[in-house]
Design a protein around this motif. Structure first.
Motif, PDB file in Angstrom:
ATOM      1  N   GLN A 186       0.820  -1.201   0.000  1.00 24.81           N
ATOM      2  CA  GLN A 186       0.000   0.000   0.000  1.00 24.81           C
ATOM      3  C   GLN A 186       0.862   1.262   0.000  1.00 24.81           C
ATOM      4  O   GLN A 186       1.983   1.263   0.505  1.00 24.81           O
ATOM      5  N   ASP A 187       0.316   2.334  -0.543  1.00 25.01           N
ATOM      6  CA  ASP A 187       0.962   3.634  -0.446  1.00 25.01           C
ATOM      7  C   ASP A 187       0.668   4.244   0.928  1.00 25.01           C
ATOM      8  O   ASP A 187      -0.224   3.801   1.652  1.00 25.01           O
ATOM      9  N   GLY A 188       1.437   5.256   1.280  1.00 25.18           N
ATOM     10  CA  GLY A 188       1.187   5.970   2.521  1.00 25.18           C
ATOM     11  C   GLY A 188       2.068   5.562   3.680  1.00 25.18           C
ATOM     12  O   GLY A 188       1.939   6.121   4.777  1.00 25.18           O
ATOM     13  N   HIS A 189       2.948   4.593   3.473  1.00 23.53           N
ATOM     14  CA  HIS A 189       3.807   4.137   4.566  1.00 23.53           C
ATOM     15  C   HIS A 189       5.272   4.543   4.383  1.00 23.53           C
ATOM     16  O   HIS A 189       6.081   4.312   5.283  1.00 23.53           O
TER      17      HIS A 189
END
Length: 286
Positions: A186-189
């Motif tokens: 996932q993106d955002g990490h």
């Protein structure tokens, strides 16, 4: 494609399974691994991270890397950070864009400890300098460390440990694997460091009770002295590591007692309690 190092361990094994179930192409890397150790469709590669060149075939065509630096690599070199830096340079050259590092809470709670802080910090620094999108996972003590009690529980229905009433927020390795999968998929990490703990403090005495409940039989707790515990630890770990570990489990700092919200923040559910880990792994203690 995602490369998972330490793929046969307590975190790597469930992580490989999660990524495979998500439909990702996965290469599972461990020093001793065969096709029978991984789910169908996963590529198994036997390689030693102490020799970064051995990992290059796995990195070709990979987008992301889960990096677990084990004790074998640390024992094989005086500069684990430099070895990891070389490995990550190879990853960048191969086209990898994202790395998730399994580090340790000791990097922040025991920064002056060679075994728990300084070595881990050198590896984290190599990741930060790599140019990759990075996420760092810093777990507390693993619930799966209770496997050390499996044989005496099976034979004598006994758990022997020091500091019977000192609790720590032990984390379920499956939770670590789920957070790692989220960071890889996932993106955002990117650019984030997560402290991963269980939902509550659990003492050795409570671990014995939870194991007993999981197997449906009473398990007796016997308290060891610090000296007895140290002597046992020295049979399978170096003295500096054993001494710092004993200090953590007997005299934890406020930071080591803190229950972190990061597992729930990432996964959208509470972290698994120790009792859930014991129930899921009851067969090891029967």
């Amino acid at each position: 494609m995602i490369v998972v190092t330490g793929a046969t361990g307590n975190v790597g094994r469930p992580l490989v399974r999660l990524l495979s179930q998500a439909g990702e192409r996965v290469t599972a890397v461990s020093r001793k691994i065969t096709a029978s150790d991984v789910p169908e469709g996963v590529t198994a590669l036997a390689a030693d991270l102490a020799d970064p060149a051995a990992l290059r075939p796995a990195l070709e065509g990979a987008d992301a890397l889960f990096l677990l630096v084990g004790g074998d690599l640390i024992a094989a070199t005086d500069d684990a950070g430099a070895v990891v830096g070389d490995l990550l340079a190879d990853a960048v050259a191969a086209g990898v864009r994202r790395v998730v590092l399994l580090s340790s809470l000791g990097v922040v709670t025991r920064p002056d400890s060679l075994s728990h802080g300084l070595l881990g910090k050198s590896i984290e620094d190599a990741v930060l300098r790599s140019g990759l999108d990075w996420t760092i996972l810093r777990p507390s003590g693993f619930a799966s460390n209770a496997y050390a009690h499996a044989e005496p529980v099976r034979a004598l229905r006994t758990v022997a440990a020091p500091f019977g009433d000192v609790g720590l927020p032990l984390v379920d390795p499956d939770d670590i694997a789920e957070v790692a999968a989220a960071a890889l998929l996932q993106d955002g990490h990117a650019g984030r460091s997560y402290e991963l703990t269980g939902p509550a403090l659990v003492t050795p005495r409570q671990q014995a009770e939870a194991i007993g409940a999981a197997i449906g039989e009473a398990v007796r707790f016997t308290e060891l002295t610090g000296e007895e515990a140290l002597a046992r630890m020295l049979t399978f770990m170096p003295e500096p590591v054993a001494e710092t570990t004993l200090d953590i489990i007997g005299r934890p700092t406020p930071a080591e007692l803190r229950v972190s919200p990061d597992v729930e923040h990432v996964l959208g559910r509470p972290a698994n309690p120790f009792a859930a880990w014991a129930e899921r792994n009851a067969m090891a203690f029967r």
